[in-house]
Design an enzyme around this catalytic site. Structure first.
Site, PDB file in Angstrom:
ATOM      1  N   LYS A 123       0.832  -1.195   0.000  1.00  0.00           N
ATOM      2  CA  LYS A 123       0.000   0.000   0.000  1.00  0.00           C
ATOM      3  C   LYS A 123       0.870   1.249   0.000  1.00  0.00           C
ATOM      4  O   LYS A 123       0.694   2.153  -0.827  1.00  0.00           O
ATOM      5  CB  LYS A 123      -0.919   0.000   1.225  1.00  0.00           C
ATOM      6  CG  LYS A 123      -1.641   1.321   1.451  1.00  0.00           C
ATOM      7  CD  LYS A 123      -2.368   1.321   2.793  1.00  0.00           C
ATOM      8  CE  LYS A 123      -2.829   2.729   3.149  1.00  0.00           C
ATOM      9  NZ  LYS A 123      -3.478   2.783   4.475  1.00  0.00           N
ATOM     10  N   ASP A 141      -6.079   0.324  -0.342  1.00  0.00           N
ATOM     11  CA  ASP A 141      -6.311   0.299   1.100  1.00  0.00           C
ATOM     12  C   ASP A 141      -7.726  -0.251   1.324  1.00  0.00           C
ATOM     13  O   ASP A 141      -8.341  -0.795   0.411  1.00  0.00           O
ATOM     14  CB  ASP A 141      -6.139   1.688   1.714  1.00  0.00           C
ATOM     15  CG  ASP A 141      -7.147   2.686   1.161  1.00  0.00           C
ATOM     16  OD1 ASP A 141      -7.971   2.324   0.298  1.00  0.00           O
ATOM     17  OD2 ASP A 141      -7.125   3.849   1.603  1.00  0.00           O
TER      18      ASP A 141
END
Length: 215
Positions: A123, A141
């Site tokens: 991420k 996310d």
């Protein structure tokens, strides 16, 4: 589903939404180091906490070299009350040291290289590449994972699976802005519980997968 139609409609509405902390930071300064550190601070922390904490820290240090002049306690005081601030202070110092020792003090521009930094996951690596370097990447996310599935665009069980599915399916021209757009959408409209479907700009083309109640 036409993801192009979805993105176009969200982009038209986005100026009305509260922007994301990382998006605001990237707009002010396309500094990969600031984006990297802010991403690390943002993990398990709300945007309204991440933004001010990042500003306080960068007022003290905004490069790997100046960051290493700070003590863990100084960093902790600056970033409090972000989640796990004790651990994150050590991670910030470790990453800064690693950047100097292994990358000449520069943030690497590739996902693979970023993933070698302790504390940096996919991420964060994708977000640094897109927001710090304006290079293609897909940062997934919880918002991006949830909304991509809720729309019916992908059918995945984890953020990692969602990233890989999007890399195959999502046209490359949408990669850079996809995370920031969907995070803002998720924070302002498409909430995890009881999303605001009645005012959603894509309600007519959303499959509402898994939605059991909405406003």
């Amino acid at each position: 589903m036409s993801i192009g139609r979805v993105i176009a409609r969200l982009q038209r509405e986005a100026p009305r939404w509260r922007p994301t902390a990382i998006g605001q930071l990237a707009e002010r300064s396309r500094d990969p180091f600031r984006v990297l550190i802010a991403c690390l601070l943002s993990l398990r922390t709300k945007d309204e906490t991440t933004g001010p904490a990042s500003q306080r820290l960068f007022a003290l240090a905004d490069s790997p070299e100046t960051m290493l002049r700070l003590t863990p306690r100084q960093i902790e005081r600056a970033i409090f009350p972000v989640g796990f601030y004790h651990t994150k202070a050590r991670v910030v110092l470790g990453v800064s040291r690693d950047l100097i020792e292994r990358f000449g003090g520069e943030v690497p521009a590739s996902i693979d290289a970023l993933l070698t930094l302790k504390g940096v996951g996919r991420k964060t690596a994708n977000l640094v590449v897109t927001q710090g370097f304006n290079k293609p990447g897909i940062c997934v996310d919880t918002h991006v994972h949830r909304i991509s599935n809720r729309l019916g665009y992908v059918r995945t069980k984890t953020p990692e699976q969602t990233e890989m599915a999007l890399r195959v399916k999502l046209p490359a021209r949408y990669w850079i802005g996809y995370n920031d757009l969907l995070v803002a959408f998720g924070q302002n409209v498409c909430a995890p519980i009881s999303p605001k479907c009645s005012t959603c700009p894509v309600r007519a083309i959303c499959r509402r997968v898994g939605v059991t109640s909405f406003r």
